[in-house]
Design a protein around this motif. Structure first.
Motif, PDB file in Angstrom:
ATOM      1  N   CYS A  70      -5.543  -0.066 -10.674  1.00  0.00           N
ATOM      2  CA  CYS A  70      -6.587   0.375  -9.749  1.00  0.00           C
ATOM      3  C   CYS A  70      -6.933  -0.824  -8.878  1.00  0.00           C
ATOM      4  O   CYS A  70      -7.558  -1.780  -9.337  1.00  0.00           O
ATOM      5  CB  CYS A  70      -7.819   0.869 -10.509  1.00  0.00           C
ATOM      6  N   ASP A  71      -6.488  -0.774  -7.640  1.00  0.00           N
ATOM      7  CA  ASP A  71      -6.577  -1.919  -6.735  1.00  0.00           C
ATOM      8  C   ASP A  71      -7.857  -1.837  -5.908  1.00  0.00           C
ATOM      9  O   ASP A  71      -8.039  -0.920  -5.106  1.00  0.00           O
ATOM     10  CB  ASP A  71      -5.349  -1.928  -5.819  1.00  0.00           C
ATOM     11  N   ASP A  74      -7.399  -1.458  -2.130  1.00  0.00           N
ATOM     12  CA  ASP A  74      -6.644  -0.307  -1.625  1.00  0.00           C
ATOM     13  C   ASP A  74      -7.582   0.711  -0.991  1.00  0.00           C
ATOM     14  O   ASP A  74      -8.267   1.461  -1.694  1.00  0.00           O
ATOM     15  CB  ASP A  74      -5.867   0.339  -2.778  1.00  0.00           C
ATOM     16  N   THR A  76      -6.878   3.441   0.479  1.00  0.00           N
ATOM     17  CA  THR A  76      -6.437   4.837   0.341  1.00  0.00           C
ATOM     18  C   THR A  76      -7.028   5.504  -0.893  1.00  0.00           C
ATOM     19  O   THR A  76      -7.051   6.739  -0.970  1.00  0.00           O
ATOM     20  CB  THR A  76      -4.902   4.917   0.273  1.00  0.00           C
ATOM     21  N   LEU A  77      -7.505   4.725  -1.862  1.00  0.00           N
ATOM     22  CA  LEU A  77      -8.094   5.332  -3.059  1.00  0.00           C
ATOM     23  C   LEU A  77      -9.344   6.141  -2.721  1.00  0.00           C
ATOM     24  O   LEU A  77      -9.696   7.084  -3.438  1.00  0.00           O
ATOM     25  CB  LEU A  77      -8.438   4.261  -4.098  1.00  0.00           C
ATOM     26  N   LEU A  80      -9.186   9.854  -2.758  1.00  0.00           N
ATOM     27  CA  LEU A  80      -9.094  10.549  -4.037  1.00  0.00           C
ATOM     28  C   LEU A  80     -10.400  10.508  -4.820  1.00  0.00           C
ATOM     29  O   LEU A  80     -10.469  11.029  -5.937  1.00  0.00           O
ATOM     30  CB  LEU A  80      -7.967   9.938  -4.883  1.00  0.00           C
ATOM     31  N   ARG A 201     -16.223   0.264  -1.964  1.00  0.00           N
ATOM     32  CA  ARG A 201     -15.277   0.351  -3.075  1.00  0.00           C
ATOM     33  C   ARG A 201     -15.818  -0.332  -4.324  1.00  0.00           C
ATOM     34  O   ARG A 201     -15.616   0.137  -5.452  1.00  0.00           O
ATOM     35  CB  ARG A 201     -13.922  -0.251  -2.671  1.00  0.00           C
ATOM     36  N   LEU A 245     -13.946   5.125  -8.692  1.00  0.00           N
ATOM     37  CA  LEU A 245     -12.729   4.504  -8.198  1.00  0.00           C
ATOM     38  C   LEU A 245     -11.641   4.508  -9.270  1.00  0.00           C
ATOM     39  O   LEU A 245     -10.455   4.697  -8.950  1.00  0.00           O
ATOM     40  CB  LEU A 245     -12.999   3.074  -7.732  1.00  0.00           C
ATOM     41  N   ALA A 248     -10.152   7.871  -9.233  1.00  0.00           N
ATOM     42  CA  ALA A 248      -9.208   8.013  -8.123  1.00  0.00           C
ATOM     43  C   ALA A 248      -7.854   7.407  -8.481  1.00  0.00           C
ATOM     44  O   ALA A 248      -6.804   7.985  -8.181  1.00  0.00           O
ATOM     45  CB  ALA A 248      -9.782   7.342  -6.874  1.00  0.00           C
ATOM     46  N   ALA A 249      -7.861   6.251  -9.137  1.00  0.00           N
ATOM     47  CA  ALA A 249      -6.605   5.610  -9.526  1.00  0.00           C
ATOM     48  C   ALA A 249      -5.865   6.436 -10.565  1.00  0.00           C
ATOM     49  O   ALA A 249      -4.628   6.528 -10.532  1.00  0.00           O
ATOM     50  CB  ALA A 249      -6.884   4.210 -10.063  1.00  0.00           C
ATOM     51  N   LYS A 252      -4.206   9.313  -8.734  1.00  0.00           N
ATOM     52  CA  LYS A 252      -3.020   8.825  -8.033  1.00  0.00           C
ATOM     53  C   LYS A 252      -1.891   8.579  -9.021  1.00  0.00           C
ATOM     54  O   LYS A 252      -0.727   8.931  -8.766  1.00  0.00           O
ATOM     55  CB  LYS A 252      -3.368   7.532  -7.292  1.00  0.00           C
ATOM     56  N   HIS A 253      -2.203   7.991 -10.162  1.00  0.00           N
ATOM     57  CA  HIS A 253      -1.202   7.653 -11.177  1.00  0.00           C
ATOM     58  C   HIS A 253      -0.524   8.904 -11.728  1.00  0.00           C
ATOM     59  O   HIS A 253       0.707   8.995 -11.761  1.00  0.00           O
ATOM     60  CB  HIS A 253      -1.901   6.884 -12.300  1.00  0.00           C
TER      61      HIS A 253
END
Length: 405
Positions: A70-71, A74, A76-77, A80, A201, A245, A248-249, A252-253
């Protein structure tokens, strides 16, 4: 695929006779053999072969999977993160402070403050390697999947404790961002001086928040309410189990694992109604951290047994049942849904508590804790056009000596 293990599947003859002919031809010729079929027949056979994992496209070949991450850098997160959570991250930052339980990891080894509190290496999965992880399920492919967070990239790893749930959540941070966090911790930089997008974020990761959000007394009051709910209803709903957040990661994962072909279809309990992966690292990390919270809620100590991630298909049904011993306590964690469904519209999980059936609706990021062995539970058909993705995390009593798989 070279990095996928073997899996069993059933061929129905004569229904799949064309598939059998194609497969025998492919094995004999060392090629697809699809050229021997015409038009729609060829497409139907190839579709059946793809469903059983006999053929893949470049898009579904897993190849080398990246470790879960989880960046914090990033942007783009944010797409999500549930919309309600995004709205709460806005503001000028004047009222924000650094989470007092924020630890910056600058080297590959864990900082002393986290030793004994966090496990991040492949040993998380060691407890299940000797067990049969599937019983009546198709074996889930883990070959090629990193079973850890991986080494630090350029920058640092930031560990943040959830203000209520107590889970330690890992985030990747660039060197400049890690430096800014250290300056905030030392009182040299005010959170309001950060760019608005970065600040948002960090709020969504629980790195920053208003002082009241890190109030220990409020956390203890929430825990007391959870224990009371379990004692009264046999069920505890855990709203916002992880930070927005991190959620969201996770979305995405798991979407990435699905695209890469790592999910296998359930052929037993929810036959052809869900696709999942067994004891994958992100789920194990979450399960391990959550054990500490559960041990502050349930009456006797527990330890993790096994976990699944499942994506449920439209019309999926979970028939009423109770679970085996390895599911003494269950946590159903809602990770994703399509279309997005909030708490009021989510696919309900029904539980029989005494003479009453309770409908538990979980928005994205919510979870429910209950006894799988004592509480009958079920789900009615998932409506057409909808999918729902869950992490199912299971626990046994601390002194349980049977198989954990």
């Amino acid at each position: 695929m070279a990095n996928r293990p073997y899996a069993r599947f059933r061929i129905d003859v004569p229904k799949d006779l064309a598939l059998v002919r194609w497969l025998l031809g492919a094995l004999a010729q060392g090629s697809s053999g699809a050229g021997e079929l015409d038009g729609d027949a060829s497409l139907a056979v190839l579709s059946a072969a793809a469903e059983k994992g006999l053929v893949v496209t470049n898009e579904t070949d897993p190849g080398e999977a990246a470790p879960f991450a989880c960046d914090l850098d990033d942007p783009t997160l944010l797409d999500l993160v549930p919309e309600a959570s995004r709205a709460g991250s806005a503001g000028d930052g004047a009222d924000l402070v650094l989470n007092p339980a924020c630890v910056v990891q600058a080297e590959d080894t864990l900082p002393p403050a986290l030793v004994g509190r966090v496990r991040v290496d492949p040993s998380l999965r060691a407890r299940t390697l000797s067990d049969d992880p599937v019983r009546n399920h198709v074996r889930t492919p883990l070959a090629g999947l990193p079973q850890g967070l991986g080494p630090l990239r350029d920058g640092a790893r930031v560990w943040v404790q959830h203000p209520v749930m107590g889970l330690w959540q890992p985030f990747e941070a660039s060197t400049p961002l890690a430096h800014r966090l250290r300056r905030i911790a030392d009182g040299e930089l005010a959170p309001a001086c950060l760019p608005a997008a970065v600040r948002a974020r960090l709020v969504l990761a629980h790195v920053l928040g208003p002082p009241a959000s890190f109030d220990g007394a409020a956390r203890e009051a929430r825990l007391a309410a959870m224990r009371a709910s379990l004692a009264k209803d046999g069920v505890v709903v855990l709203r916002s189990l992880v930070s927005p957040l991190l959620l969201a990661a996770l979305r995405k994962h798991y979407r990435g694992l699905e695209r890469a072909g790592y999910l296998e279809t359930d052929r037993a309990q929810v036959k052809d109604g869900r696709d999942g992966i067994y004891c994958e690292f992100a789920g194990l990390l979450l399960q391990d951290q959550l054990a500490r919270l559960i041990n502050r809620i349930v009456p006797t100590p527990v330890k993790p047994s096994y976990c699944w991630f499942f994506k449920y298909r439209p019309s999926a049904v979970l028939w009423r049942h109770t679970d085996r011993a390895q599911n003494r306590w269950n946590v159903s964690f809602a990770v994703d849904a399509h279309p997005h469904m909030d708490e009021s519209s989510a696919w309900p999980l029904f539980m029989q508590v005494g003479d009453e059936a309770h409908a538990i609706r979980l928005g994205a990021g919510d979870a429910v804790l209950y006894s799988g062995t004592e509480t009958p539970h079920w789900r009615n058909p998932l409506p057409a056009g909808q999918t729902a993705s869950m992490c199912l995390l299971h626990y046994v009593d601390e002194h349980f000596t049977g198989s954990l798989g």
